[in-house]
Design an enzyme around this catalytic site. Structure first.
Site, PDB file in Angstrom:
ATOM      1  N   ASP A  61       0.868  -1.190   0.000  1.00 20.35           N
ATOM      2  CA  ASP A  61       0.000   0.000   0.000  1.00 20.35           C
ATOM      3  C   ASP A  61       0.902   1.237   0.000  1.00 20.35           C
ATOM      4  OD1 ASP A  61      -1.693   2.129   0.532  1.00 20.35           O
ATOM      5  OD2 ASP A  61      -2.824   1.084   2.094  1.00 20.35           O
TER       6      ASP A  61
ATOM      7  N   ASP B 165      -3.655   2.304  -5.368  1.00 22.27           N
ATOM      8  CA  ASP B 165      -2.302   2.261  -4.782  1.00 22.27           C
ATOM      9  C   ASP B 165      -2.036   1.012  -3.943  1.00 22.27           C
ATOM     10  OD1 ASP B 165      -3.720   2.846  -2.420  1.00 22.27           O
ATOM     11  OD2 ASP B 165      -2.057   4.056  -1.654  1.00 22.27           O
ATOM     12  N   GLU B 166      -2.848  -0.010  -4.152  1.00 24.31           N
ATOM     13  CA  GLU B 166      -2.706  -1.225  -3.327  1.00 24.31           C
ATOM     14  C   GLU B 166      -2.728  -2.460  -4.194  1.00 24.31           C
ATOM     15  OE1 GLU B 166      -5.651  -1.983  -0.112  1.00 24.31           O
ATOM     16  OE2 GLU B 166      -6.151   0.084  -0.560  1.00 24.31           O
TER      17      GLU B 166
HETATM   18  P1  TTP Z   1      -5.205   5.199   0.609  1.00 25.22           P
HETATM   19  O1  TTP Z   1      -4.191   4.114   0.409  1.00 25.22           O
HETATM   20  O2  TTP Z   1      -6.362   4.915   1.494  1.00 25.22           O
HETATM   21  O3  TTP Z   1      -4.494   6.496   1.217  1.00 25.22           O
HETATM   22  P2  TTP Z   1      -3.060   7.099   0.958  1.00 25.22           P
HETATM   23  O4  TTP Z   1      -2.237   6.240   0.067  1.00 25.22           O
HETATM   24  O5  TTP Z   1      -3.215   8.508   0.509  1.00 25.22           O
HETATM   25  O6  TTP Z   1      -2.437   7.143   2.416  1.00 25.22           O
HETATM   26  P3  TTP Z   1      -1.897   5.932   3.297  1.00 25.22           P
HETATM   27  O7  TTP Z   1      -0.443   6.228   3.505  1.00 25.22           O
HETATM   28  O8  TTP Z   1      -2.683   5.981   4.559  1.00 25.22           O
HETATM   29  O9  TTP Z   1      -2.124   4.669   2.516  1.00 25.22           O
HETATM   30  O10 TTP Z   1      -5.765   5.668  -0.770  1.00 25.22           O
HETATM   31  C1  TTP Z   1      -4.964   5.752  -1.929  1.00 25.22           C
HETATM   32  C2  TTP Z   1      -5.341   6.953  -2.748  1.00 25.22           C
HETATM   33  O11 TTP Z   1      -6.719   6.916  -3.092  1.00 25.22           O
HETATM   34  C3  TTP Z   1      -5.133   8.266  -2.015  1.00 25.22           C
HETATM   35  O12 TTP Z   1      -3.807   8.768  -2.167  1.00 25.22           O
HETATM   36  C4  TTP Z   1      -6.168   9.150  -2.637  1.00 25.22           C
HETATM   37  C5  TTP Z   1      -7.284   8.225  -3.062  1.00 25.22           C
HETATM   38  N1  TTP Z   1      -8.411   8.305  -2.106  1.00 25.22           N
HETATM   39  C6  TTP Z   1      -9.450   9.183  -2.387  1.00 25.22           C
HETATM   40  O13 TTP Z   1      -9.445   9.863  -3.412  1.00 25.22           O
HETATM   41  N2  TTP Z   1     -10.477   9.277  -1.483  1.00 25.22           N
HETATM   42  C7  TTP Z   1     -10.518   8.558  -0.318  1.00 25.22           C
HETATM   43  O14 TTP Z   1     -11.465   8.697   0.480  1.00 25.22           O
HETATM   44  C8  TTP Z   1      -9.439   7.659  -0.039  1.00 25.22           C
HETATM   45  C9  TTP Z   1      -9.435   6.850   1.222  1.00 25.22           C
HETATM   46  C10 TTP Z   1      -8.415   7.565  -0.962  1.00 25.22           C
HETATM   47 MG    MG Z   2      -2.095   4.183   0.399  1.00 25.17          MG
END
Ligand code: TTP
Ligand code: MG
Length: 362
Positions: free
Chosen positions: A10, A105-106
């Protein structure tokens, strides 16, 4: 069955980290990717610097502005993020084809067997983090375990840039302590139902029998029963390869103006070619798609033995299909589209062309 080796990757603060990577002036600063506050926009994500102010995903932008008035608010660049996402997946696919993208992103990887003949999932995960950092200039967090649920929970435990391993012998204790809302499929509403039953953690959840869980929570109730016992039957399902790349548009008004139709077709082809270049593929087939004002949908294709290599040939072929084969004097078009099919990876196509002597280094 032998235990599987699963990695969950992730990316950290994905959209915000990409903006910070691309613009060094944003590094170390609270960067917030958000929709317009005047249009009731919400925060997509924010850098870890902004998280210290309490800003988080899905928060209304105006609220983020209140909490972090000096934050740098940026609109999202989805096409760019998608490109980076594909680059990240390509890195993962160097280890195994058993990669399942889960969100932008996962991804999950099953590395029980892998292309690099490494028996340690932990070493592979570290190596992936290093490669992602070196090639993409971004950090990822990783989780390693023997099923998808545990691997995903693990990747979230030491963010950013963390690595957590949950070994089979550690799983029971870990799950006993795990707060109920962390179990896969349990949101706020279900967590509240559990709280009413005095169930707050895995250890409490274990006290409910399979039939109790099923009768209270329906079909998914039984999932909780197995998850809390460290059993997750899901397997990593690789992304199916795309068979074609296409674009189509419904016209603002029905048209039989071939000049206008050709111009629209040019734009659609340019768009398709961009995606093909990004995905490094060529195609053997050009398909023109139209819908008449009677809503009848018609497709016409032209296929070549060797893939289309020269973009101008794709434009020419599409126009020929429009001009020659489709001639409906009494009809206007309602929709027009183009699709390139029978895709082949560019590298493979080029090497086979070279073998056949059809491709010249000029
Ligand atoms: P996430 O992996 O949930 O968040 P992140 O990568 O920004 O942060 P973390 O380090 O906690 O993993 O989500 C991935 C991407 O998806 C994030 O960069 C932006 C998008 N996203 C949205 O647009 N809206 C949302 O509500 C969420 C949770 C994510
Ligand atoms: Mg993330």
């Amino acid at each position: 069955m032998a235990l599987r080796k699963i990695i969950h990757i992730d990316m950290d603060a994905f959209f915000a980290s990409i903006e910070q990577r691309d613009n060094p002036q944003l590094r170390g600063k609270p960067v917030i990717i958000a929709g317009d506050p005047s249009k009731r926009g919400v925060v997509s994500t924010c850098s870890y610097e902004a998280r210290r102010f309490g800003v988080h995903s899905a928060m209304p932008t105006y609220r983020a502005k209140q909490l972090c008035p000096n934050g740098i608010f940026l609109p999202s660049r989805m096409d760019h993020y998608r490109r980076v996402s594909r680059e990240m997946l390509q890195i993962l696919q160097e280890v195994t084809d058993r990669v399942e993208p889960f969100s932008i992103d996962e991804a999950y990887l099953d590395v029980t067997e892998n292309k690099i003949n490494c028996s340690s999932a932990t070493i592979i995960a570290k190596e992936l983090q290093r490669t992602i950092s070196r090639r993409l200039g971004l950090t990822a967090s990783a989780g390693v375990s023997y099923n998808l649920f545990l691997a995903k929970i693990a990747s979230g435990l030491k963010k950013p840039a963390g690595l957590t391993v949950i070994r089979p012998e550690e799983a029971a204790t870990f799950l006993d302590r795990l707060p109920i809302e962390k179990f896969y499929g349990i949101g706020k509403v279900t967590a509240k139902k559990f709280a009413d039953l005095q169930i707050f953690r895995g250890a409490d959840l274990k006290k409910l029998s399979l039939s109790e869980l099923s009768s209270r929570f329906g079909k998914i109730g039984k999932n909780y029963y197995y998850l809390v016992r460290g059993e997750d039957p899901r397997v990593v399902t690789p992304q199916r390869k795309r068979k074609s790349i296409g674009r189509e548009v419904t016209l603002l008004s029905d048209s039989d103006d071939f000049g206008q139709l050709e111009r629209i077709l040019d734009q659609l082809i340019a768009d398709v070619l961009r995606t093909m270049a990004e995905e490094r593929v060529l195609g053997h087939t050009v398909t023109l798609i139209i819908r008449l004002d009677t809503f009848q949908r018609i497709t016409r294709s032209f296929t070549k033995a060797a893939p289309f290599f020269d973009p101008s040939e794709i434009y020419r072929t599409a126009k020929n299909l429009l001009q020659q084969r489709i001639n409906f004097p009494n009809h206007r078009l309602r929709l027009i589209g183009i699709s390139i099919g029978k895709l082949i990876e560019k590298e493979r196509a080029l090497s086979s062309l070279m073998v056949q002597g059809e491709f010249n280094f000029g």
